[in-house]
Design a protein around this motif. Structure first.
Motif, PDB file in Angstrom:
ATOM      1  N   MET A 171       1.195  -1.282   0.417  1.00 25.34           N
ATOM      2  CA  MET A 171      -0.387   0.067   0.113  1.00 25.34           C
ATOM      3  C   MET A 171       0.809   1.052  -0.017  1.00 25.34           C
ATOM      4  SD  MET A 171      -3.138  -0.664   2.990  1.00 25.34           S
ATOM      5  CE  MET A 171      -1.934  -0.148   4.387  1.00 25.34           C
ATOM      6  N   THR A 172       0.451   2.496  -0.954  1.00 21.38           N
ATOM      7  CA  THR A 172       0.902   3.402  -1.179  1.00 21.38           C
ATOM      8  C   THR A 172       0.520   4.316  -1.637  1.00 21.38           C
ATOM      9  OG1 THR A 172       3.140   4.472  -1.748  1.00 21.38           O
ATOM     10  CG2 THR A 172       2.517   3.329  -2.623  1.00 21.38           C
ATOM     11  N   ALA A 173       0.993   5.575  -1.209  1.00 19.81           N
ATOM     12  CA  ALA A 173      -0.214   6.844  -1.700  1.00 19.81           C
ATOM     13  C   ALA A 173       0.431   7.227  -3.355  1.00 19.81           C
ATOM     14  CB  ALA A 173      -0.258   8.203  -0.613  1.00 19.81           C
ATOM     15  N   SER A 174       1.351   7.047  -3.341  1.00 20.28           N
ATOM     16  CA  SER A 174       2.751   7.515  -3.517  1.00 20.28           C
ATOM     17  C   SER A 174       3.777   6.848  -4.376  1.00 20.28           C
ATOM     18  CB  SER A 174       3.297   8.839  -3.815  1.00 20.28           C
ATOM     19  OG  SER A 174       3.260   9.277  -2.434  1.00 20.28           O
ATOM     20  N   PRO A 175       4.166   5.445  -5.446  1.00 16.48           N
ATOM     21  CA  PRO A 175       4.656   4.684  -5.052  1.00 16.48           C
ATOM     22  C   PRO A 175       6.425   5.579  -5.678  1.00 16.48           C
ATOM     23  CG  PRO A 175       3.432   4.055  -7.329  1.00 16.48           C
ATOM     24  CD  PRO A 175       3.138   5.656  -6.057  1.00 16.48           C
ATOM     25  N   GLY A 176       6.254   6.822  -6.288  1.00 13.42           N
ATOM     26  CA  GLY A 176       7.813   7.118  -7.653  1.00 13.42           C
ATOM     27  C   GLY A 176       6.902   7.535  -8.699  1.00 13.42           C
ATOM     28  N   SER A 177       7.696   8.359  -9.256  1.00 16.14           N
ATOM     29  CA  SER A 177       7.409   8.472 -11.175  1.00 16.14           C
ATOM     30  C   SER A 177       9.275   7.856 -11.227  1.00 16.14           C
ATOM     31  CB  SER A 177       7.445   9.809 -11.162  1.00 16.14           C
ATOM     32  OG  SER A 177       8.617  10.551 -11.585  1.00 16.14           O
ATOM     33  N   GLN A 178      10.108   7.493 -10.940  1.00 17.90           N
ATOM     34  CA  GLN A 178      11.241   7.185 -11.350  1.00 17.90           C
ATOM     35  C   GLN A 178      11.401   5.305 -12.034  1.00 17.90           C
ATOM     36  OE1 GLN A 178      14.959   7.236  -8.682  1.00 17.90           O
ATOM     37  NE2 GLN A 178      14.705   9.420  -9.158  1.00 17.90           N
ATOM     38  N   ALA A 179      10.834   5.256 -13.095  1.00 16.91           N
ATOM     39  CA  ALA A 179      10.771   3.925 -13.720  1.00 16.91           C
ATOM     40  C   ALA A 179      11.676   3.068 -12.769  1.00 16.91           C
ATOM     41  CB  ALA A 179      11.577   3.545 -15.788  1.00 16.91           C
ATOM     42  N   SER A 180      12.721   2.854 -12.362  1.00 14.56           N
ATOM     43  CA  SER A 180      13.614   1.270 -11.758  1.00 14.56           C
ATOM     44  C   SER A 180      13.525   1.930 -10.301  1.00 14.56           C
ATOM     45  CB  SER A 180      15.454   2.467 -11.458  1.00 14.56           C
ATOM     46  OG  SER A 180      15.388   3.937 -10.520  1.00 14.56           O
ATOM     47  N   ARG A 181      12.547   3.143  -9.799  1.00 15.60           N
ATOM     48  CA  ARG A 181      12.341   2.329  -8.578  1.00 15.60           C
ATOM     49  C   ARG A 181      11.184   1.778  -8.229  1.00 15.60           C
ATOM     50  NH1 ARG A 181      12.750   5.830  -3.280  1.00 15.60           N
ATOM     51  NH2 ARG A 181      11.188   5.643  -1.802  1.00 15.60           N
ATOM     52  N   VAL A 182      10.314   1.785  -8.579  1.00  9.97           N
ATOM     53  CA  VAL A 182       8.467   1.298  -9.372  1.00  9.97           C
ATOM     54  C   VAL A 182       9.402   0.022  -9.295  1.00  9.97           C
ATOM     55  CG1 VAL A 182       6.468   1.621 -10.300  1.00  9.97           C
ATOM     56  CG2 VAL A 182       7.697   3.689  -9.575  1.00  9.97           C
ATOM     57  N   SER A 183      10.023  -0.216 -10.157  1.00 13.94           N
ATOM     58  CA  SER A 183      10.355  -1.688 -10.762  1.00 13.94           C
ATOM     59  C   SER A 183      10.721  -2.227  -9.263  1.00 13.94           C
ATOM     60  CB  SER A 183      11.025  -1.582 -11.925  1.00 13.94           C
ATOM     61  OG  SER A 183      11.971  -2.798 -12.216  1.00 13.94           O
ATOM     62  N   GLU A 184      12.243  -1.454  -8.802  1.00 12.48           N
ATOM     63  CA  GLU A 184      12.380  -2.536  -7.681  1.00 12.48           C
ATOM     64  C   GLU A 184      11.260  -2.902  -6.456  1.00 12.48           C
ATOM     65  OE1 GLU A 184      16.367  -1.968  -4.429  1.00 12.48           O
ATOM     66  OE2 GLU A 184      16.010  -0.062  -5.943  1.00 12.48           O
ATOM     67  N   VAL A 185      10.350  -1.949  -6.687  1.00 11.21           N
ATOM     68  CA  VAL A 185       8.807  -2.116  -5.909  1.00 11.21           C
ATOM     69  C   VAL A 185       8.391  -3.604  -5.800  1.00 11.21           C
ATOM     70  CG1 VAL A 185       7.404  -0.819  -4.588  1.00 11.21           C
ATOM     71  CG2 VAL A 185       9.007   0.333  -4.392  1.00 11.21           C
ATOM     72  N   CYS A 186       7.996  -3.069  -7.009  1.00 10.57           N
ATOM     73  CA  CYS A 186       7.723  -4.688  -7.984  1.00 10.57           C
ATOM     74  C   CYS A 186       7.822  -5.709  -7.366  1.00 10.57           C
ATOM     75  CB  CYS A 186       6.716  -4.182  -9.149  1.00 10.57           C
ATOM     76  SG  CYS A 186       5.831  -2.787  -8.969  1.00 10.57           S
ATOM     77  N   THR A 187       9.175  -5.980  -7.415  1.00  5.71           N
ATOM     78  CA  THR A 187       9.918  -7.037  -7.723  1.00  5.71           C
ATOM     79  C   THR A 187       9.835  -7.303  -6.432  1.00  5.71           C
ATOM     80  OG1 THR A 187      11.667  -5.993 -10.778  1.00  5.71           O
ATOM     81  CG2 THR A 187      12.509  -8.003  -8.199  1.00  5.71           C
ATOM     82  N   HIS A 188      10.584  -6.666  -5.635  1.00  5.98           N
ATOM     83  CA  HIS A 188      10.964  -6.997  -4.132  1.00  5.98           C
ATOM     84  C   HIS A 188       9.183  -7.634  -3.662  1.00  5.98           C
ATOM     85  CE1 HIS A 188      14.850  -3.673  -4.167  1.00  5.98           C
ATOM     86  NE2 HIS A 188      14.643  -5.335  -4.417  1.00  5.98           N
ATOM     87  N   LEU A 189       8.311  -7.208  -3.912  1.00  9.59           N
ATOM     88  CA  LEU A 189       6.928  -7.444  -3.528  1.00  9.59           C
ATOM     89  C   LEU A 189       6.462  -8.573  -3.843  1.00  9.59           C
ATOM     90  CD1 LEU A 189       5.562  -4.141  -1.809  1.00  9.59           C
ATOM     91  CD2 LEU A 189       7.567  -6.055  -1.274  1.00  9.59           C
TER      92      LEU A 189
END
Length: 544
Positions: A171-189
């Motif tokens: 859950m988050t209000a804002s995962p970020g706009s950087q592709a690398s960061r969003v990719s990392e969050v999705c991969t880790h979870l």
């Protein structure tokens, strides 16, 4: 009001909203990232998913949150709303690092719903105090933190490896706009599904209140302009010195944090290769970072925050234990000129403080019961504003993080919770907060949010804005000093917010992780790295 009817949810405690039910139904099928603006009820979605998993899969639910106040907040909500038909003592528990390890082990094993900070769960798993095998749902709050070595990363991997019936809800209000960061969050979870809503969705509109955003342009006073000019001259000198050592840098006007980060990487590589001149370059780099920070303080915060920082630099530079960078900087005649100008200033000369007081006064005259939050990025500014407002007859409360620095004492998590309770109870109308007030905490709905400065981070901007317009009409006012980093930061955060909203929307309803990854890779504007200035967080500043 229609309420949720479920065997594991207490009657008449939770309003039934179609969009929350729809998101929860999808989240029960696969590991899901839920992106909802603050105020649209991410925690209610978590409750719906948790209740269904407890009913159909058994086991226990574990919710992770990054701070103790958030942990306690979640425990309070779930104790109020969860209903165990065969209720037993210890069904709902919470613990943090302050809870003794043996007690944590006992609490966890007896619980069916557990709230905790991730670091303490990670420590307990590594030490074999219990396992995650019987956890049927792992809820990861503020999951945009699931990057790098943060404990969320380890725990999600361990959970997916060991749990009998794993399911993750991020859950988050804002995962970020950087592709690398969003990719990392999705991969880790292990995210395979993304669910998002915003204020424009038809099923959300009935629950949205009007929220206006106003930008107020502020003129930088002449003395501060002069100080900025002098410091910029000092930066130019150091850029020239670096060029003389063979380091390529853009001119000061185009000197982004990415360029400085790349410079630091090059310097460290040369140090590792045995280049003796690289140590001089490292010292020059440190000076530039300190000087740029001083410019930002002068432009966006004002004379008191600037004076406090310069005095620290001066004291450090005159100490025998001071760094070479600080010692050389205070010997620069231009630094002496800056100190001379600053010493002649009385009180806060930046007009922002007076504008904040005027805005608050008008708001309280028009709506006496108003609750107002003022966000400022630096503790010196928070303290100055609380005192300034007091002198103007306005009662405000300082709300900062736990860490104490020299004379600047932080607030323990207990005192943070007390401050929020007093604000909610109407003991004072104004909360003046650093970034600690941005993320997750159940701060009461407010009528007005004031940004003392624009912030370059879309995550922080979205979280600040989410503090108003939750239960009634809300207003957001952003103070922007003309021709300064404030204007740059305003542009950057706006661009990132749009990029994030567009990107997250495209992620929704993708059928598998590969599709999600392909969308993420096209997520971010091409000029992201070129224009992003400092990601200034909370009360951070370059080390002295």
């Amino acid at each position: 009001m229609q309420t949720i009817q479920h065997p594991f949810i207490k009657q008449d405690t939770v309003e039934s909203r179609q969009y929350q039910l729809a998101i929860a139904m999808q989240a029960l099928e696969e590991n899901t990232l839920v992106v909802l603006p603050t105020g649209l009820g991410k925690t209610v979605v978590a409750l719906l998913v948790a209740a269904s998993r407890l009913l159909n899969a058994g086991g226990r639910v574990l919710i992770l949150a990054p701070t103790k106040p958030l942990v306690e907040q979640h425990l309070t909500f779930f104790e109020r709303t969860l209903e165990f038909p065969d209720k037993q003592e210890g069904d709902c528990v919470s613990f943090t690092g302050n809870t003794p390890p043996k007690k944590r082990s006992d609490l966890f094993e007896k619980s069916r719903f557990c709230c905790a900070t991730p670091q303490v769960i990670q420590n307990d798993i590594i030490n074999g105090r219990y396992s995650l095998s019987d956890v049927s749902l792992l809820i990861v709050d503020e999951c945009h933190r699931a990057v790098g070595n943060y404990a969320y990363t380890y725990l999600a991997e361990e959970y997916m490896r060991t749990a009998k019936k794993p399911l993750i809800l991020g859950m988050t209000a804002s995962p970020g706009s950087q592709a690398s960061r969003v990719s990392e969050v999705c991969t880790h979870l292990g995210i395979t599904n993304v669910e998002t809503r915003d204020e424009t969705d038809p099923d959300v509109l009935p629950y949205i209140h009007e929220r206006t955003v106003e930008f107020i342009q502020v003129e930088l006073p002449v003395p501060l302009k002069r100080i900025v000019q002098i410091i910029e001259g000092m930066i130019d000198s150091r850029i020239g010195a670096l060029a003389g050592l063979g380091y390529s840098l853009p001119k000061r006007e185009g000197l982004s944090m990415k360029a400085l980060s790349d410079l630091n990487t090059t310097i460290q590589e040369r140090i590792a290769a045995g280049d003796a001149t690289a140590y001089q370059a490292a010292s020059l780099y440190a000076e530039i970072m300190k000087l740029r920070h001083a410019v930002i303080l002068a432009e966006s915060q004002g004379s008191i925050a600037l004076s406090s920082y310069l005095q620290k630099l001066d004291s450090e530079g005159r100490s025998k234990k001071g760094s070479k960078a600080s010692q050389r900087m205070v010997k620069d005649y231009r630094f002496s000129e800056v100190m001379r100008i600053v010493s002649g200033l009385s009180g806060e000369i930046h007009p922002k403080a007076g504008i904040v007081a005027s805005i608050i006064r008008d708001q309280l005259i028009n709506v006496p019961e108003s609750k107002i939050i003022v966000f400022a990025s630096y503790r010196d500014s928070v303290s100055m504003l609380v005192q300034f407002l007091s002198e103007e007859g306005i009662t405000g409360c300082r709300f900062v993080g736990q860490a104490s620095k020299q004379k600047d004492k932080g607030l323990s998590q207990k005192k943070q919770i007390e401050a929020i309770q007093r604000f909610r109870g109407g003991e004072y109308p104004v909360l003046v907060a650093t970034s600690v007030g941005e993320e997750g905490l159940d701060i009461p709905a407010t009528d007005l949010v004031i940004f003392y400065e624009a912030v370059p981070s879309e995550i922080r901007s979205i979280q600040r804005k989410g503090r108003t317009g939750r239960s009634g009409k809300g207003s957001i006012i952003v103070l922007v000093t003309k021709g300064t980093s404030d204007e740059t930061f305003r542009y950057v955060s706006s661009r990132k917010e749009k990029a994030m909203a567009s990107g997250v929307r495209r992620l929704q309803n993708r059928s598998d992780r590969d599709e999600i990854q392909s969308v993420i890779e096209s997520f971010t504007p091409a000029d992201e790295s070129a224009t992003t200035p400092d990601e200034v967080s909370g009360s951070n500043e370059p080390p002295l």
